[in-house]
Design a protein around this motif. Structure first.
Motif, PDB file in Angstrom:
ATOM      1  N   GLU A  16      -1.768  -6.296 -11.308  1.00 34.88           N
ATOM      2  CA  GLU A  16      -0.489  -6.654 -11.888  1.00 34.88           C
ATOM      3  C   GLU A  16       0.679  -6.245 -10.975  1.00 34.88           C
ATOM      4  O   GLU A  16       1.560  -7.054 -10.692  1.00 34.88           O
ATOM      5  N   SER A  17       0.630  -4.979 -10.512  1.00 31.02           N
ATOM      6  CA  SER A  17       1.751  -4.531  -9.679  1.00 31.02           C
ATOM      7  C   SER A  17       1.748  -5.240  -8.320  1.00 31.02           C
ATOM      8  O   SER A  17       2.816  -5.553  -7.781  1.00 31.02           O
ATOM      9  N   SER A  18       0.565  -5.534  -7.786  1.00 31.67           N
ATOM     10  CA  SER A  18       0.498  -6.277  -6.511  1.00 31.67           C
ATOM     11  C   SER A  18       1.158  -7.636  -6.684  1.00 31.67           C
ATOM     12  O   SER A  18       1.990  -8.057  -5.874  1.00 31.67           O
ATOM     13  N   SER A  19       0.763  -8.347  -7.736  1.00 31.95           N
ATOM     14  CA  SER A  19       1.304  -9.700  -7.958  1.00 31.95           C
ATOM     15  C   SER A  19       2.789  -9.650  -8.265  1.00 31.95           C
ATOM     16  O   SER A  19       3.540 -10.506  -7.800  1.00 31.95           O
ATOM     17  N   ASP A  20       3.214  -8.647  -9.031  1.00 26.23           N
ATOM     18  CA  ASP A  20       4.644  -8.539  -9.359  1.00 26.23           C
ATOM     19  C   ASP A  20       5.481  -8.442  -8.084  1.00 26.23           C
ATOM     20  O   ASP A  20       6.504  -9.096  -7.957  1.00 26.23           O
ATOM     21  N   VAL A  21       5.025  -7.597  -7.160  1.00 26.69           N
ATOM     22  CA  VAL A  21       5.783  -7.431  -5.904  1.00 26.69           C
ATOM     23  C   VAL A  21       5.826  -8.756  -5.146  1.00 26.69           C
ATOM     24  O   VAL A  21       6.902  -9.213  -4.730  1.00 26.69           O
ATOM     25  N   ILE A  22       4.682  -9.381  -4.969  1.00 29.87           N
ATOM     26  CA  ILE A  22       4.647 -10.602  -4.153  1.00 29.87           C
ATOM     27  C   ILE A  22       5.442 -11.727  -4.827  1.00 29.87           C
ATOM     28  O   ILE A  22       6.190 -12.459  -4.166  1.00 29.87           O
ATOM     29  N   ARG A  23       5.319 -11.853  -6.134  1.00 32.00           N
ATOM     30  CA  ARG A  23       6.070 -12.899  -6.852  1.00 32.00           C
ATOM     31  C   ARG A  23       7.581 -12.683  -6.677  1.00 32.00           C
ATOM     32  O   ARG A  23       8.334 -13.624  -6.431  1.00 32.00           O
ATOM     33  N   THR A  24       7.993 -11.427  -6.771  1.00 35.35           N
ATOM     34  CA  THR A  24       9.424 -11.111  -6.638  1.00 35.35           C
ATOM     35  C   THR A  24       9.914 -11.388  -5.213  1.00 35.35           C
ATOM     36  O   THR A  24      10.970 -12.001  -5.009  1.00 35.35           O
ATOM     37  N   VAL A  25       9.131 -10.953  -4.231  1.00 38.36           N
ATOM     38  CA  VAL A  25       9.529 -11.202  -2.831  1.00 38.36           C
ATOM     39  C   VAL A  25       9.583 -12.708  -2.582  1.00 38.36           C
ATOM     40  O   VAL A  25      10.531 -13.223  -1.977  1.00 38.36           O
ATOM     41  N   ASP A  46     -12.508  -3.519  -5.616  1.00 36.66           N
ATOM     42  CA  ASP A  46     -12.740  -4.927  -5.306  1.00 36.66           C
ATOM     43  C   ASP A  46     -11.529  -5.517  -4.591  1.00 36.66           C
ATOM     44  O   ASP A  46     -10.615  -6.046  -5.224  1.00 36.66           O
ATOM     45  N   ILE A  47     -11.546  -5.445  -3.275  1.00 38.65           N
ATOM     46  CA  ILE A  47     -10.380  -5.909  -2.496  1.00 38.65           C
ATOM     47  C   ILE A  47     -10.230  -7.431  -2.601  1.00 38.65           C
ATOM     48  O   ILE A  47      -9.129  -7.966  -2.505  1.00 38.65           O
ATOM     49  N   VAL A  48     -11.337  -8.126  -2.856  1.00 37.88           N
ATOM     50  CA  VAL A  48     -11.288  -9.592  -2.948  1.00 37.88           C
ATOM     51  C   VAL A  48     -10.402 -10.012  -4.124  1.00 37.88           C
ATOM     52  O   VAL A  48      -9.565 -10.907  -4.006  1.00 37.88           O
ATOM     53  N   SER A  49     -10.558  -9.336  -5.249  1.00 41.44           N
ATOM     54  CA  SER A  49      -9.773  -9.758  -6.417  1.00 41.44           C
ATOM     55  C   SER A  49      -8.293  -9.429  -6.232  1.00 41.44           C
ATOM     56  O   SER A  49      -7.422 -10.154  -6.705  1.00 41.44           O
ATOM     57  N   ILE A  50      -7.988  -8.358  -5.517  1.00 42.81           N
ATOM     58  CA  ILE A  50      -6.570  -8.058  -5.217  1.00 42.81           C
ATOM     59  C   ILE A  50      -6.017  -9.143  -4.282  1.00 42.81           C
ATOM     60  O   ILE A  50      -4.915  -9.651  -4.473  1.00 42.81           O
ATOM     61  N   ALA A  51      -6.830  -9.530  -3.300  1.00 42.35           N
ATOM     62  CA  ALA A  51      -6.415 -10.585  -2.364  1.00 42.35           C
ATOM     63  C   ALA A  51      -6.135 -11.876  -3.138  1.00 42.35           C
ATOM     64  O   ALA A  51      -5.110 -12.540  -2.906  1.00 42.35           O
ATOM     65  N   SER A  98       0.839  -1.212   0.000  1.00 39.98           N
ATOM     66  CA  SER A  98       0.000   0.000   0.000  1.00 39.98           C
ATOM     67  C   SER A  98       0.868   1.253   0.000  1.00 39.98           C
ATOM     68  O   SER A  98       0.585   2.217   0.706  1.00 39.98           O
ATOM     69  N   CYS A  99       1.950   1.239  -0.755  1.00 36.63           N
ATOM     70  CA  CYS A  99       2.791   2.436  -0.853  1.00 36.63           C
ATOM     71  C   CYS A  99       3.041   2.745  -2.331  1.00 36.63           C
ATOM     72  O   CYS A  99       2.840   1.889  -3.192  1.00 36.63           O
ATOM     73  N   PRO A 100       3.448   3.972  -2.645  1.00 40.37           N
ATOM     74  CA  PRO A 100       3.515   4.369  -4.057  1.00 40.37           C
ATOM     75  C   PRO A 100       4.683   3.753  -4.836  1.00 40.37           C
ATOM     76  O   PRO A 100       5.781   3.632  -4.309  1.00 40.37           O
ATOM     77  N   ASN A 101       4.404   3.413  -6.075  1.00 43.90           N
ATOM     78  CA  ASN A 101       5.395   2.882  -6.997  1.00 43.90           C
ATOM     79  C   ASN A 101       6.027   4.065  -7.734  1.00 43.90           C
ATOM     80  O   ASN A 101       5.393   4.686  -8.576  1.00 43.90           O
ATOM     81  N   VAL A 102       7.267   4.385  -7.393  1.00 44.20           N
ATOM     82  CA  VAL A 102       7.873   5.592  -7.974  1.00 44.20           C
ATOM     83  C   VAL A 102       8.080   5.453  -9.494  1.00 44.20           C
ATOM     84  O   VAL A 102       8.204   6.432 -10.204  1.00 44.20           O
ATOM     85  N   GLU A 103       8.102   4.193  -9.959  1.00 42.77           N
ATOM     86  CA  GLU A 103       8.302   3.980 -11.396  1.00 42.77           C
ATOM     87  C   GLU A 103       6.984   4.029 -12.175  1.00 42.77           C
ATOM     88  O   GLU A 103       6.954   3.852 -13.378  1.00 42.77           O
ATOM     89  N   SER A 104       5.891   4.205 -11.479  1.00 47.92           N
ATOM     90  CA  SER A 104       4.603   4.215 -12.166  1.00 47.92           C
ATOM     91  C   SER A 104       3.771   5.406 -11.705  1.00 47.92           C
ATOM     92  O   SER A 104       2.678   5.268 -11.172  1.00 47.92           O
ATOM     93  N   ARG A 105       4.293   6.582 -11.886  1.00 46.94           N
ATOM     94  CA  ARG A 105       3.654   7.848 -11.535  1.00 46.94           C
ATOM     95  C   ARG A 105       3.088   7.844 -10.110  1.00 46.94           C
ATOM     96  O   ARG A 105       2.029   8.384  -9.830  1.00 46.94           O
ATOM     97  N   GLY A 106       3.776   7.166  -9.220  1.00 48.36           N
ATOM     98  CA  GLY A 106       3.354   7.172  -7.823  1.00 48.36           C
ATOM     99  C   GLY A 106       2.089   6.380  -7.542  1.00 48.36           C
ATOM    100  O   GLY A 106       1.502   6.481  -6.467  1.00 48.36           O
TER     101      GLY A 106
END
Ligand code: RRO
Length: 309
Positions: A146-155, A175-180, A130-138
């Protein structure tokens, strides 16, 4: 009273159901004058970044009805000092420690996980998307699948298989369910929810936003119904995914509400600023609330509100 207050977040066993919420008790040390920090379910540390940061301009806090706004802006010492000073204190004192990490890019999240992977004394990683992605206009990572999954996959790829990864979700989505679902598919073992809601207070004498950073995160009892709703919806969709629930919990009754919605453990946040002993008090009160209703354990009420109708 013989209520069993132990619980778990997946493979992580907790002797008590209440933890601190990230950002509300720094790295736990300040709480030591109010109780034995090792008897808490755990301490979730303030989100740490790779480098030291001084945060956003002041003022950084504003009062709101039944809540508060904060705009700290990830102030912190950076990962190396955190490991040396904060994590070592927590480990030496036998505290169940959940380290919250925040990156300005997917790669930074990966680097943080890599740096922490072999450091002893970490019970779980909370990935604050829940913090800003500096590479994607904050844009906030957790607002986008996509960005949520990218972070978790990388971690996940940089982390070990034994220690759980919790993804911290923002309620500021349709839709918080689909992000979850996306982050669980990407490798999160559990979810922390919810982070603060984006808000603003305006000083109408100065005719400008009250906070130096203009916007801030709303927390406290004002957001509790939003948090309970989010936990309930996500637990209904993902009943096997453990949830660390938070959002305006002030007492044992509030804590019970989150368990019934589907949380397995609870983070105590804003109330700690006024009552630093709240995480211990709320665990005690939760025991009384359970006892009063004839329950013998925390575990038996997790998700209980889903059985009715
Ligand atoms: O540092 C902050 O201003 C902050 C963070 Br990282 C967060 O995740 N939630 C919040 O309310 N404030």
């Amino acid at each position: 009273m013989s209520v069993d207050l132990s619980t778990s977040l997946g493979s992580l066993k907790l002797s008590a159901p209440t933890l601190t919420a990230s950002g509300c008790a720094a790295a736990g040390r300040e709480l030591a004058q109010f109780g034995d920090v090792s008897t808490l379910g755990g301490v979730v540390t303030k989100s740490i970044m790779l480098n030291a940061r001084s945060g956003r301009p002041t003022p950084r806090m504003a009062e709101t009805p039944s809540g508060m706004l904060n705009s700290i802006g990830l102030q912190g010492p950076g990962i190396e000092q955190f490991i040396e000073k904060d994590l070592s204190w927590l480990t030496e004192n036998g505290v169940t420690t959940i380290v919250s990490i925040a990156g300005g890019s997917v790669a930074e999240f990966g680097e943080l996980a890599r740096r922490l992977r072999d450091v002893p004394g970490i019970a779980a990683l909370e990935v604050n998307i829940s913090c800003p992605n500096v590479e994607s206009r904050g844009q906030v990572f957790a607002c986008n699948h996509e960005s949520s999954s990218d972070v978790i996959r990388t971690v996940r790829s940089e982390w070990n298989d034994e220690t759980p990864i919790l993804a911290k979700l923002t309620p500021d989505v349709t839709d918080i369910v689909s992000i979850a679902q996306s982050v669980v598919e990407a490798g999160a073992n559990g979810l922390s929810m919810i982070n603060t809601l984006l808000g603003m207070v305006i000083d109408v004498d100065a005719m400008k936003p009250m906070l130096g950073g203009k916007t801030g995160g709303l927390s406290g009892p004002a957001i509790r119904p939003v948090a309970v709703r989010a936990v309930y919806q996500v637990h209904a969709a993902l009943p096997d995914t453990p949830i660390l629930g938070m959002g305006g919990i002030r007492n044992g009754h509030d804590a019970l509400e989150f368990l019934a919605a589907g949380a397995s453990a609870l983070s105590i946040g804003t109330v700690v600023f006024g009552d630093p002993s709240a995480p211990w008090r709320i665990a005690r009160e939760l025991g009384e609330e359970l006892d009063k209703r004839g329950y013998q354990s925390v575990r038996e009420v997790i998700g209980k509100a889903h059985q009715a109708g």
